[in-house]
Design a protein around this motif. Structure first.
Motif, PDB file in Angstrom:
ATOM      1  N   TRP A  99       1.398   7.146  -6.561  1.00 54.03           N
ATOM      2  CA  TRP A  99       0.257   8.024  -6.790  1.00 54.03           C
ATOM      3  C   TRP A  99       0.523   9.456  -6.342  1.00 54.03           C
ATOM      4  O   TRP A  99      -0.368  10.311  -6.434  1.00 54.03           O
ATOM      5  CB  TRP A  99      -0.973   7.500  -6.049  1.00 54.03           C
ATOM      6  N   ARG A 100       1.701   9.730  -5.820  1.00 49.47           N
ATOM      7  CA  ARG A 100       2.012  11.053  -5.298  1.00 49.47           C
ATOM      8  C   ARG A 100       2.985  11.788  -6.218  1.00 49.47           C
ATOM      9  O   ARG A 100       3.913  11.200  -6.750  1.00 49.47           O
ATOM     10  CB  ARG A 100       2.638  10.933  -3.900  1.00 49.47           C
TER      11      ARG A 100
ATOM     12  N   HIS B   4      -9.805  16.008  -2.548  1.00 45.87           N
ATOM     13  CA  HIS B   4      -8.516  15.500  -3.012  1.00 45.87           C
ATOM     14  C   HIS B   4      -7.854  16.560  -3.876  1.00 45.87           C
ATOM     15  O   HIS B   4      -8.496  17.138  -4.766  1.00 45.87           O
ATOM     16  CB  HIS B   4      -8.698  14.223  -3.827  1.00 45.87           C
TER      17      HIS B   4
ATOM     18  N   ALA C 282       0.832  -1.204   0.000  1.00 48.33           N
ATOM     19  CA  ALA C 282       0.000   0.000   0.000  1.00 48.33           C
ATOM     20  C   ALA C 282       0.868   1.256   0.000  1.00 48.33           C
ATOM     21  O   ALA C 282       0.552   2.240  -0.688  1.00 48.33           O
ATOM     22  CB  ALA C 282      -0.919  -0.003   1.219  1.00 48.33           C
ATOM     23  N   ALA C 283       1.975   1.239   0.766  1.00 52.00           N
ATOM     24  CA  ALA C 283       2.880   2.391   0.791  1.00 52.00           C
ATOM     25  C   ALA C 283       3.531   2.595  -0.568  1.00 52.00           C
ATOM     26  O   ALA C 283       3.690   3.743  -1.034  1.00 52.00           O
ATOM     27  CB  ALA C 283       3.950   2.188   1.863  1.00 52.00           C
TER      28      ALA C 283
ATOM     29  N   ASN D 157      -8.797   6.225  -9.964  1.00 49.35           N
ATOM     30  CA  ASN D 157      -9.961   6.451  -9.107  1.00 49.35           C
ATOM     31  C   ASN D 157     -11.080   7.256  -9.758  1.00 49.35           C
ATOM     32  O   ASN D 157     -12.089   7.528  -9.098  1.00 49.35           O
ATOM     33  CB  ASN D 157      -9.522   7.175  -7.822  1.00 49.35           C
TER      34      ASN D 157
ATOM     35  N   ARG E 223       2.271   1.641  -3.499  1.00 51.08           N
ATOM     36  CA  ARG E 223       1.233   2.139  -4.399  1.00 51.08           C
ATOM     37  C   ARG E 223       0.957   3.616  -4.145  1.00 51.08           C
ATOM     38  O   ARG E 223       0.796   4.403  -5.088  1.00 51.08           O
ATOM     39  CB  ARG E 223      -0.039   1.309  -4.214  1.00 51.08           C
ATOM     40  N   GLU E 224       0.927   3.989  -2.868  1.00 55.59           N
ATOM     41  CA  GLU E 224       0.678   5.388  -2.528  1.00 55.59           C
ATOM     42  C   GLU E 224       1.796   6.284  -3.058  1.00 55.59           C
ATOM     43  O   GLU E 224       1.541   7.399  -3.534  1.00 55.59           O
ATOM     44  CB  GLU E 224       0.560   5.536  -1.004  1.00 55.59           C
ATOM     45  N   SER E 225       3.052   5.819  -2.980  1.00 49.25           N
ATOM     46  CA  SER E 225       4.169   6.626  -3.465  1.00 49.25           C
ATOM     47  C   SER E 225       4.083   6.828  -4.981  1.00 49.25           C
ATOM     48  O   SER E 225       4.481   7.881  -5.496  1.00 49.25           O
ATOM     49  CB  SER E 225       5.501   5.980  -3.091  1.00 49.25           C
TER      50      SER E 225
ATOM     51  N   TRP F   6      -3.053   8.528 -10.004  1.00 54.97           N
ATOM     52  CA  TRP F   6      -4.115   8.343  -9.005  1.00 54.97           C
ATOM     53  C   TRP F   6      -5.471   8.690  -9.601  1.00 54.97           C
ATOM     54  O   TRP F   6      -6.456   7.973  -9.389  1.00 54.97           O
ATOM     55  CB  TRP F   6      -3.844   9.211  -7.777  1.00 54.97           C
TER      56      TRP F   6
ATOM     57  N   ARG G 191       3.836  16.335  -3.364  1.00 53.45           N
ATOM     58  CA  ARG G 191       3.288  15.238  -2.564  1.00 53.45           C
ATOM     59  C   ARG G 191       1.767  15.161  -2.587  1.00 53.45           C
ATOM     60  O   ARG G 191       1.173  14.407  -1.800  1.00 53.45           O
ATOM     61  CB  ARG G 191       3.771  15.296  -1.108  1.00 53.45           C
TER      62      ARG G 191
ATOM     63  N   TYR H 262      -1.709  14.161  -4.958  1.00 51.06           N
ATOM     64  CA  TYR H 262      -1.931  13.088  -5.914  1.00 51.06           C
ATOM     65  C   TYR H 262      -1.540  13.534  -7.322  1.00 51.06           C
ATOM     66  O   TYR H 262      -1.482  14.728  -7.632  1.00 51.06           O
ATOM     67  CB  TYR H 262      -3.390  12.646  -5.899  1.00 51.06           C
TER      68      TYR H 262
END
Length: 379
Positions: free
Chosen positions: A227-228, A299, A220-221, A243, A223-225, A239, A233, A235
């Protein structure tokens, strides 16, 4: 039903499985000494092994206290599973209610003997029934807490949920043993046999679920990175592409924001100043989305260069306008030089087939704000 099953062999299989997973958790902990949750889970398994190995005394009548302590240790071993999950989730390790299941198991197991010492009597099956009730209570309480804490640690993960549900899956075997004792349908070893048979499947599922939690968190971390945006920092387009199907619904409003004369900022003050302006804008957008008057959090997305989107689910035009004006006010206080932004607003409409349709309308409004003199909001 279980008369022909070798209880000692089942116990040995459970002990070997515990030792195997304990070695795995110790190895994981040694590889990453900061991940103490692995040490908690290894300690839980070792305590469980000690309790299982010691239960050879369970049918020796003179060792009542030893039997009681060993059965209590079975329940207490689950406390270390919970503290490991809580440590992983960055939650307080100890809560007062964690002591209730082991205490209930110990008291329930000893109660028939205490009553006999005082001259009273309880049915012969009371020891098994009350002990099983304490074990079942522990599995239910600890299983629920594991599920609750794992959702906080890995909101979209399944490892912690599997571990919690697996722990709760022990409860039916204890209930079976209780009913069997009460109705005199069970042999003296029914409780131990039912629990150990459950171990052959559930122990593996429980520990595999625990192992999966850190892996899911790392994934998850990662994937989040991806998306940033690397600079601000917030989205990024990746991302948004992932979504957008969840965002394309009635009540979602979009603010398309662009820095006015951004090229002149870079030319006059340097690219470092331009980057600082983008970071400051992203921070203002993030704060605005946290404070916006919508039912769900907004967001912030960097589309590229000096273009940003603010997506506001379940909002309204007045709420979107207030957010845009709040961002402009925040920008005016940033410094160290004066700069402004223009904003175009658009909402999702029933005929929209993709989020690009909404972005295109917001972009047209942004262009209108630029033509009207910049530093303003158009809707």
């Amino acid at each position: 039903m279980f008369i022909s099953i070798d209880l000692a062999t089942l116990r040995l299989c459970s002990v070997l499985a515990c030792v195997t997973f304990a070695i795995i958790f110790v190895a994981l902990w040694r590889g990453r000494s900061d991940q103490l949750h692995h040490a908690h889970w290894a300690a839980s398994l070792l305590l469980y092994c000690v309790a299982l190995a010691g239960l050879e005394w369970i049918y020796l009548p003179e060792d009542v206290m030893i039997r009681a302590l060993l059965v209590t240790a079975l329940t207490a071993s689950n406390i270390l599973v919970v503290t490991g999950v809580r440590l992983f989730a960055k939650r307080p390790l100890w809560r007062w209610w964690m002591g209730i299941p082991p205490a209930a198991t110990l008291i329930g197991f000893l109660l028939p003997h205490l009553v006999r010492l005082m001259g009273g009597s309880l049915p012969s099956e009371s020891e098994q029934v009350l002990g099983a009730m304490g074990l079942a209570l522990g599995m239910g309480v600890f299983g629920l807490d594991i599920m609750r804490q794992s959702r906080r640690a890995v909101p979209h993960g399944y490892g912690g949920r599997i571990a919690g549900l697996t722990m709760m899956a022990y409860i039916p075997c204890y209930l079976y043993a209780i009913v069997g004792e009460v109705l005199h349908l069970a042999t003296p070893g029914t409780l131990a046999t039912a629990a150990l048979l459950s171990d052959q499947l559930l122990l593996m599922l429980l520990n595999l679920g625990l192992i999966a939690m850190p892996a899911e968190s790392a994934l998850a971390a990662l994937r989040e990175s991806t998306w940033r945006d690397g600079l601000t920092r917030v989205y990024n387009r990746a991302w948004l592409a992932t979504n957008e199907h969840t965002l394309l619904r009635a009540g979602t409003w979009l603010a398309h924001i662009d820095v006015d004369h951004f090229k002149s900022i870079n030319d006059r003050y340097g690219h470092a100043a331009g980057d600082a302006a983008l970071v400051g804008l992203a921070r203002a957008l993030t704060m605005a989305t946290e404070e916006c008057e919508t039912r769900r959090a907004g967001h912030a997305v960097r589309m590229g260069g000096d273009e940003f989107l603010v997506i506001m689910p379940e909002a309204s035009l007045p709420a979107a306008q207030r957010l845009a004006h709040d961002v402009r006010a925040a920008i005016s206080r940033l410094g160290p030089f004066e700069w402004t932004v223009s904003t175009g607003l658009a909402g999702v409409e029933p005929e929209d087939r993709s989020f690009s349709d909404v972005i295109e309308r917001a972009d047209r409004q942004l262009y209108a704000a630029k033509l009207a003199g910049r530093n303003r909001v158009a809707a």
